[in-house]
Design a protein around this motif. Structure first.
Motif, PDB file in Angstrom:
ATOM      1  N   VAL A  81       0.838  -1.205   0.000  1.00 32.16           N
ATOM      2  CA  VAL A  81       0.000   0.000   0.000  1.00 32.16           C
ATOM      3  C   VAL A  81       0.871   1.253   0.000  1.00 32.16           C
ATOM      4  CG1 VAL A  81      -1.660   1.321   1.355  1.00 32.16           C
ATOM      5  CG2 VAL A  81      -1.973  -1.129   1.057  1.00 32.16           C
ATOM      6  N   THR A  82       1.953   1.239   0.759  1.00 27.84           N
ATOM      7  CA  THR A  82       2.856   2.399   0.784  1.00 27.84           C
ATOM      8  C   THR A  82       3.433   2.673  -0.598  1.00 27.84           C
ATOM      9  OG1 THR A  82       3.423   1.900   3.094  1.00 27.84           O
ATOM     10  CG2 THR A  82       4.913   3.355   1.870  1.00 27.84           C
ATOM     11  N   GLU A  83       3.724   1.642  -1.367  1.00 27.37           N
ATOM     12  CA  GLU A  83       4.239   1.825  -2.724  1.00 27.37           C
ATOM     13  C   GLU A  83       3.174   2.395  -3.660  1.00 27.37           C
ATOM     14  OE1 GLU A  83       6.654   1.895  -5.996  1.00 27.37           O
ATOM     15  OE2 GLU A  83       7.180   1.627  -3.879  1.00 27.37           O
ATOM     16  N   ARG A  84       1.918   2.079  -3.414  1.00 27.99           N
ATOM     17  CA  ARG A  84       0.833   2.534  -4.297  1.00 27.99           C
ATOM     18  C   ARG A  84       0.409   3.967  -4.017  1.00 27.99           C
ATOM     19  NH1 ARG A  84      -3.856  -1.749  -3.718  1.00 27.99           N
ATOM     20  NH2 ARG A  84      -4.911  -0.122  -4.947  1.00 27.99           N
ATOM     21  N   ILE A  85       0.691   4.487  -2.827  1.00 25.36           N
ATOM     22  CA  ILE A  85       0.220   5.831  -2.454  1.00 25.36           C
ATOM     23  C   ILE A  85       1.010   6.883  -3.230  1.00 25.36           C
ATOM     24  CG2 ILE A  85       0.077   7.508  -0.594  1.00 25.36           C
ATOM     25  CD1 ILE A  85      -0.433   5.225   1.325  1.00 25.36           C
ATOM     26  N   PRO A  86       0.349   7.768  -3.991  1.00 20.85           N
ATOM     27  CA  PRO A  86       1.066   8.841  -4.705  1.00 20.85           C
ATOM     28  C   PRO A  86       1.404   9.987  -3.772  1.00 20.85           C
ATOM     29  CG  PRO A  86      -1.268   8.937  -5.196  1.00 20.85           C
ATOM     30  CD  PRO A  86      -1.087   7.724  -4.328  1.00 20.85           C
ATOM     31  N   THR A  87       2.383  10.780  -4.170  1.00 21.46           N
ATOM     32  CA  THR A  87       2.797  11.948  -3.381  1.00 21.46           C
ATOM     33  C   THR A  87       2.881  13.170  -4.284  1.00 21.46           C
ATOM     34  OG1 THR A  87       5.145  11.443  -3.709  1.00 21.46           O
ATOM     35  CG2 THR A  87       4.092  10.536  -1.742  1.00 21.46           C
ATOM     36  N   VAL A  88       2.609  14.332  -3.689  1.00 16.67           N
ATOM     37  CA  VAL A  88       2.583  15.609  -4.414  1.00 16.67           C
ATOM     38  C   VAL A  88       3.395  16.624  -3.625  1.00 16.67           C
ATOM     39  CG1 VAL A  88       1.135  17.411  -5.423  1.00 16.67           C
ATOM     40  CG2 VAL A  88       0.296  15.054  -5.310  1.00 16.67           C
ATOM     41  N   ILE A  89       4.070  17.518  -4.354  1.00 19.04           N
ATOM     42  CA  ILE A  89       4.823  18.618  -3.747  1.00 19.04           C
ATOM     43  C   ILE A  89       4.206  19.929  -4.228  1.00 19.04           C
ATOM     44  CG2 ILE A  89       7.061  19.743  -3.543  1.00 19.04           C
ATOM     45  CD1 ILE A  89       8.361  17.057  -4.101  1.00 19.04           C
ATOM     46  N   PHE A  90       3.737  20.755  -3.293  1.00 17.43           N
ATOM     47  CA  PHE A  90       3.143  22.043  -3.627  1.00 17.43           C
ATOM     48  C   PHE A  90       4.156  23.155  -3.372  1.00 17.43           C
ATOM     49  CE2 PHE A  90      -0.413  19.356  -2.237  1.00 17.43           C
ATOM     50  CZ  PHE A  90      -1.225  19.437  -3.356  1.00 17.43           C
ATOM     51  N   ASP A  91       4.192  24.133  -4.309  1.00 21.11           N
ATOM     52  CA  ASP A  91       4.997  25.334  -4.078  1.00 21.11           C
ATOM     53  C   ASP A  91       4.256  26.538  -4.630  1.00 21.11           C
ATOM     54  OD1 ASP A  91       6.279  26.287  -6.829  1.00 21.11           O
ATOM     55  OD2 ASP A  91       6.315  24.105  -6.829  1.00 21.11           O
ATOM     56  N   ALA A  92       4.468  27.684  -3.994  1.00 17.29           N
ATOM     57  CA  ALA A  92       3.761  28.915  -4.360  1.00 17.29           C
ATOM     58  C   ALA A  92       4.774  30.022  -4.590  1.00 17.29           C
ATOM     59  CB  ALA A  92       2.769  29.309  -3.265  1.00 17.29           C
ATOM     60  N   GLY A  97       8.068  36.150  -9.058  1.00 23.57           N
ATOM     61  CA  GLY A  97       8.880  34.943  -9.063  1.00 23.57           C
ATOM     62  C   GLY A  97       9.426  34.539  -7.713  1.00 23.57           C
ATOM     63  N   ASP A  98       9.262  35.373  -6.670  1.00 19.95           N
ATOM     64  CA  ASP A  98       9.762  35.030  -5.338  1.00 19.95           C
ATOM     65  C   ASP A  98       8.882  33.950  -4.702  1.00 19.95           C
ATOM     66  OD1 ASP A  98      11.755  36.853  -5.630  1.00 19.95           O
ATOM     67  OD2 ASP A  98      10.758  38.437  -4.477  1.00 19.95           O
ATOM     68  N   ASP A  99       9.503  33.091  -3.891  1.00 19.93           N
ATOM     69  CA  ASP A  99       8.766  32.022  -3.224  1.00 19.93           C
ATOM     70  C   ASP A  99       7.894  32.578  -2.107  1.00 19.93           C
ATOM     71  OD1 ASP A  99       9.853  29.973  -4.780  1.00 19.93           O
ATOM     72  OD2 ASP A  99      11.642  29.867  -3.529  1.00 19.93           O
ATOM     73  N   LEU A 100       6.752  31.906  -1.880  1.00 18.37           N
ATOM     74  CA  LEU A 100       5.858  32.240  -0.767  1.00 18.37           C
ATOM     75  C   LEU A 100       5.920  31.110   0.254  1.00 18.37           C
ATOM     76  CD1 LEU A 100       2.703  33.663  -2.584  1.00 18.37           C
ATOM     77  CD2 LEU A 100       4.279  34.908  -1.123  1.00 18.37           C
ATOM     78  N   PHE A 101       6.034  31.490   1.534  1.00 19.14           N
ATOM     79  CA  PHE A 101       6.126  30.492   2.598  1.00 19.14           C
ATOM     80  C   PHE A 101       4.887  30.509   3.490  1.00 19.14           C
ATOM     81  CE2 PHE A 101      10.393  31.878   1.444  1.00 19.14           C
ATOM     82  CZ  PHE A 101      10.993  30.675   1.130  1.00 19.14           C
ATOM     83  N   ASP A 102       4.388  31.727   3.774  1.00 19.42           N
ATOM     84  CA  ASP A 102       3.243  31.858   4.676  1.00 19.42           C
ATOM     85  C   ASP A 102       1.960  31.606   3.880  1.00 19.42           C
ATOM     86  OD1 ASP A 102       1.672  32.300   6.829  1.00 19.42           O
ATOM     87  OD2 ASP A 102       1.942  34.475   6.899  1.00 19.42           O
ATOM     88  N   ASP A 114      -0.788  20.620   8.362  1.00 20.90           N
ATOM     89  CA  ASP A 114       0.401  19.772   8.395  1.00 20.90           C
ATOM     90  C   ASP A 114       1.184  19.806   7.089  1.00 20.90           C
ATOM     91  OD1 ASP A 114      -2.003  18.485   7.393  1.00 20.90           O
ATOM     92  OD2 ASP A 114      -0.776  16.696   7.106  1.00 20.90           O
ATOM     93  N   VAL A 115       0.594  20.402   6.063  1.00 20.14           N
ATOM     94  CA  VAL A 115       1.243  20.431   4.745  1.00 20.14           C
ATOM     95  C   VAL A 115       2.036  21.725   4.615  1.00 20.14           C
ATOM     96  CG1 VAL A 115       0.899  20.414   2.259  1.00 20.14           C
ATOM     97  CG2 VAL A 115      -0.554  19.002   3.733  1.00 20.14           C
ATOM     98  N   ALA A 116       3.313  21.608   4.345  1.00 21.32           N
ATOM     99  CA  ALA A 116       4.176  22.771   4.159  1.00 21.32           C
ATOM    100  C   ALA A 116       4.561  22.891   2.696  1.00 21.32           C
ATOM    101  CB  ALA A 116       5.439  22.636   5.017  1.00 21.32           C
ATOM    102  N   MET A 117       4.805  24.138   2.263  1.00 23.37           N
ATOM    103  CA  MET A 117       5.233  24.364   0.896  1.00 23.37           C
ATOM    104  C   MET A 117       6.587  23.684   0.649  1.00 23.37           C
ATOM    105  SD  MET A 117       2.899  26.144  -0.698  1.00 23.37           S
ATOM    106  CE  MET A 117       1.795  25.044   0.196  1.00 23.37           C
ATOM    107  N   GLY A 118       6.658  22.929  -0.413  1.00 22.55           N
ATOM    108  CA  GLY A 118       7.898  22.250  -0.762  1.00 22.55           C
ATOM    109  C   GLY A 118       8.049  20.882  -0.151  1.00 22.55           C
ATOM    110  N   ALA A 119       7.117  20.480   0.730  1.00 22.24           N
ATOM    111  CA  ALA A 119       7.189  19.162   1.358  1.00 22.24           C
ATOM    112  C   ALA A 119       6.371  18.160   0.557  1.00 22.24           C
ATOM    113  CB  ALA A 119       6.692  19.225   2.800  1.00 22.24           C
ATOM    114  N   GLU A 120       6.782  16.903   0.593  1.00 17.90           N
ATOM    115  CA  GLU A 120       6.098  15.839  -0.136  1.00 17.90           C
ATOM    116  C   GLU A 120       4.891  15.381   0.672  1.00 17.90           C
ATOM    117  OE1 GLU A 120       7.419  11.871  -2.707  1.00 17.90           O
ATOM    118  OE2 GLU A 120       8.788  12.815  -1.277  1.00 17.90           O
TER     119      GLU A 120
END
Length: 289
Positions: A81-92, A97-102, A114-120
């Motif tokens: 099941v762990t192998e089948r679960i997809p993962t996504v990385i969000f960035d803003a 062009g500057d990155d957003l963190f907040d 619990d989801v942070a920008m740039g985290a899987e």
């Protein structure tokens, strides 16, 4: 001789052993039941393609407190099941062009602190509604479809459109070039020349016909064998000679008239050629012809 042991002491020991066995059996049953329930719940979640929930249930039944046979089965399913679960990385990013963190993120209507920008982030496969909100309250929404076993898929979000700077339209410079006309024949001249050539052609044909009839008139007149008193041996030949002579005269006169018209049309004074003015620009060449 061995000392005698009181019967009462044996009874107490036997009773304590039986009570301990019953207690251990009860505790084992109490621990086995949640493990089996977690295994059944994981199987139901897998059928519904809720892989995140299935992984959590399998972790429970793979704990060391569960029976070995249950733990082994759950361990195998957990790896699959762990192998089948997809993962996504969000960035803003901002418009510049500057990155957003907040940035806060909501997935399928549920806030995800619990989801942070740039985290899987692990998500169930299928469609998801994703909403990102920055510190100023601006939001960006997107509907994504996550594919099973897809790992580290990147989703870029941009807040605001880049500022457009107004620029004055460059002035188009026109360069005038005087080009003399090689020979621009006016339409009237073309028509006159065509008519003149046609008239000369008609004159040529009329001259040929008139000459032919003139030869015929002479031949038929000789065949009539007339004397000085116009008494002919063959009056019919004499009549044919007169008709041919008349036709010859008419066609020859027509040839002369058509020839005069044709020559006049060909040599008639023509309009003087006009210079052509061209304007050469970056957009092309325009002019008056």
């Amino acid at each position: 001789m061995a000392p005698a042991v009181p019967v009462r002491s044996h009874a107490l020991a036997l009773g304590a052993g039986c009570g301990l066995g019953v207690l251990l059996g009860f505790l084992g049953s109490a621990l086995a039941e949640p493990c089996l329930d977690s295994s059944d719940e994981a199987r139901a979640a897998l059928k519904a393609r809720h892989l995140i929930e299935a992984r959590a249930k399998l972790r429970l039944c793979a704990a060391s407190e569960c029976a070995p046979e249950v733990r082994t089965l759950c361990d195998e399913r957990l790896a699959e099941v762990t192998e089948r679960i997809p993962t996504v990385i969000f960035d803003a990013k901002r418009a510049d062009g500057d990155d957003l963190f907040d940035v806060t993120i909501t997935i399928d209507g549920a806030p995800r602190p619990d989801v942070a920008m740039g985290a899987e982030v692990a998500l169930d496969p299928g469609p998801h509604e994703v909403v990102l909100r920055d510190a100023r309250g601006s939001t960006v929404e997107r509907r994504i479809v996550v594919i099973e076993r897809e790992k580290a898929r990147r989703e870029h979000f941009s807040f605001g459109a880049p500022e457009l700077r107004s620029r004055a339209a460059p002035e188009v410079e026109r360069v005038k070039v005087e080009v003399p006309v090689v020979y621009a024949v006016p339409r009237s001249v073309v028509v006159a020349q065509g008519a003149g050539l046609f008239a000369l052609g008609g004159a040529t044909i009329a001259a040929l016909v008139g000459t032919s009839f003139g030869v015929l008139a002479v031949t038929r007149n000789d065949a009539a064998n007339c004397d000085t008193a116009n008494v002919c041996e063959s009056p019919g030949a004499r009549s044919e000679a007169r008709v041919a002579a008349t036709v010859s005269t008419v066609t020859l006169l027509s040839a002369l008239g058509l020839g005069a018209i044709g020559v006049t049309l060909l040599v008639w004074p023509k309009a003087p050629p006009r210079p052509t003015r061209l304007s050469v620009t970056p957009l092309g060449v325009v002019g008056r012809f």
